[in-house]
Design a protein around this motif. Structure first.
Motif, PDB file in Angstrom:
ATOM      1  N   ASP A  48       0.793  -1.233   0.000  1.00  0.00           N
ATOM      2  CA  ASP A  48       0.000   0.000   0.000  1.00  0.00           C
ATOM      3  C   ASP A  48       0.822   1.278   0.000  1.00  0.00           C
ATOM      4  OD1 ASP A  48      -2.063  -1.807   0.266  1.00  0.00           O
ATOM      5  OD2 ASP A  48      -2.413  -1.395   2.379  1.00  0.00           O
ATOM      6  N   ASP A 165      -0.151  -6.106  11.405  1.00  0.00           N
ATOM      7  CA  ASP A 165       0.195  -4.770  11.895  1.00  0.00           C
ATOM      8  C   ASP A 165      -0.940  -3.776  11.725  1.00  0.00           C
ATOM      9  OD1 ASP A 165       0.449  -4.819   9.121  1.00  0.00           O
ATOM     10  OD2 ASP A 165       2.323  -3.667   9.086  1.00  0.00           O
ATOM     11  N   TRP A 166      -1.712  -3.926  10.649  1.00  0.00           N
ATOM     12  CA  TRP A 166      -2.808  -3.002  10.382  1.00  0.00           C
ATOM     13  C   TRP A 166      -3.891  -3.103  11.448  1.00  0.00           C
ATOM     14  CZ3 TRP A 166      -7.581  -5.253   9.847  1.00  0.00           C
ATOM     15  CH2 TRP A 166      -7.582  -6.645   9.611  1.00  0.00           C
ATOM     16  N   LYS A 169      -1.569  -2.349  15.369  1.00  0.00           N
ATOM     17  CA  LYS A 169      -0.899  -1.048  15.456  1.00  0.00           C
ATOM     18  C   LYS A 169      -0.196  -0.888  16.807  1.00  0.00           C
ATOM     19  CE  LYS A 169      -3.718   1.312  12.024  1.00  0.00           C
ATOM     20  NZ  LYS A 169      -4.630   2.416  11.700  1.00  0.00           N
ATOM     21  N   HIS A 191       3.027  -3.380   6.365  1.00  0.00           N
ATOM     22  CA  HIS A 191       2.588  -2.135   5.733  1.00  0.00           C
ATOM     23  C   HIS A 191       3.468  -0.985   6.198  1.00  0.00           C
ATOM     24  CE1 HIS A 191      -0.931  -4.813   5.771  1.00  0.00           C
ATOM     25  NE2 HIS A 191      -1.263  -4.228   4.626  1.00  0.00           N
ATOM     26  N   TRP A 193       2.797   2.107   5.909  1.00  0.00           N
ATOM     27  CA  TRP A 193       2.015   3.248   6.376  1.00  0.00           C
ATOM     28  C   TRP A 193       1.656   3.115   7.852  1.00  0.00           C
ATOM     29  CZ3 TRP A 193      -2.716   1.821   8.285  1.00  0.00           C
ATOM     30  CH2 TRP A 193      -3.287   0.650   7.777  1.00  0.00           C
ATOM     31  N   VAL A 194       1.929   1.952   8.428  1.00  0.00           N
ATOM     32  CA  VAL A 194       1.694   1.734   9.863  1.00  0.00           C
ATOM     33  C   VAL A 194       2.950   2.187  10.615  1.00  0.00           C
ATOM     34  CG1 VAL A 194       1.224   0.041  11.670  1.00  0.00           C
ATOM     35  CG2 VAL A 194       0.116  -0.193   9.429  1.00  0.00           C
TER      36      VAL A 194
END
Length: 241
Positions: A48, A165-166, A169, A191, A193-194
């Motif tokens: 992503d 992880d999404w 978090k 990811h 973005w995490v």
């Protein structure tokens, strides 16, 4: 010949003799390829992105001499091209994860083609290369998706396990889950973005390397699989091609 010219020639000869030989810059040696049949390999993959924390992640990977595979969304490639250029320059692998992350199994063939093509073009513009691997959004694919992937000459890559992880978090949860599911020649879903994933990476990489893992690209892992365009790996339960 005058005495003055003779003196100048003699001085020149001495200068040439004493001048140090020119130093020729040596090209940096490329690291020897890792043979995943001989050593424990693991591929960390990041979906992503590139996310806004990708620069920090790349710093960490560089520090610990680890490689990764980034399955990129074209929309973020377009907005953060410098990260993509750096990924390629530093020896990481970039894959195609669509342009805007639709479910390919609910999309028309033309939509799938457009999503893949726009991302191929964006990566090429950012880093001068075109991805060779496709990861369908949500890891969902069907025979129609496989047919379009075949048109682009790309096998489809899923994962052996996820870091979750999404969902969590949480730095400690991400490290714990990743260590639990790590296995030789595994492909781990993460990811970039995490933020907690990026924060966890220094300790996680050190723990994995301490257990003998070489962190490599997906292409290193699947080298012996002889994947063809449209193939999917790992093969999901019930998948028939």
């Amino acid at each position: 010949m005058s005495r003055q010219i003779s003196s100048l020639l003699a001085i020149a000869a001495v200068c040439v003799t004493l001048a140090p030989a020119p130093a020729f810059a040596q090209a940096p040696k490329k690291a020897a390829p890792v043979d995943c049949e001989q050593v424990k390999c693991l591929a960390l993959t990041f979906d992503d992105g590139p996310g806004k924390y990708a620069g920090t992640l790349l710093d960490t990977l560089k520090k610990y001499d680890a490689k990764a595979t980034f399955f990129l969304e074209g929309q973020y490639v377009k907005s953060r091209p410098a990260f993509v250029k750096r990924m390629v320059a530093e020896g990481h692998e970039v894959g195609n994860h669509s342009y805007s992350h639709p479910d390919f199994t609910k999309s028309e063939p033309g939509t799938i083609r457009n999503e893949i093509k726009k991302t191929q073009d964006a990566v090429k513009k950012a880093a001068g290369v075109e991805p060779k691997l496709l990861r369908p959004p949500y890891g969902l694919a069907d025979l129609q998706t496989a047919d379009v992937a075949t048109e682009f000459g790309m096998p489809m890559i899923l994962w052996t396990a996820g870091s979750e992880d999404w969902a969590s978090k949480n730095v400690d949860a991400i490290k714990k889950k990743t260590m639990e599911v790590a296995q030789p020649n595994g492909i781990i879903l993460m990811h970039d973005w995490v933020k907690q994933t990026v924060d966890a990476m220094p300790a996680l990489i050190k723990s994995l390397q301490k257990k003998g893992y070489h962190l490599v690209t997906v292409s290193d892992i699947v080298k012996g699989q002889n994947l063809q365009p449209g193939d999917i790996f790992p093969v999901p339960a019930g998948w028939e091609k």
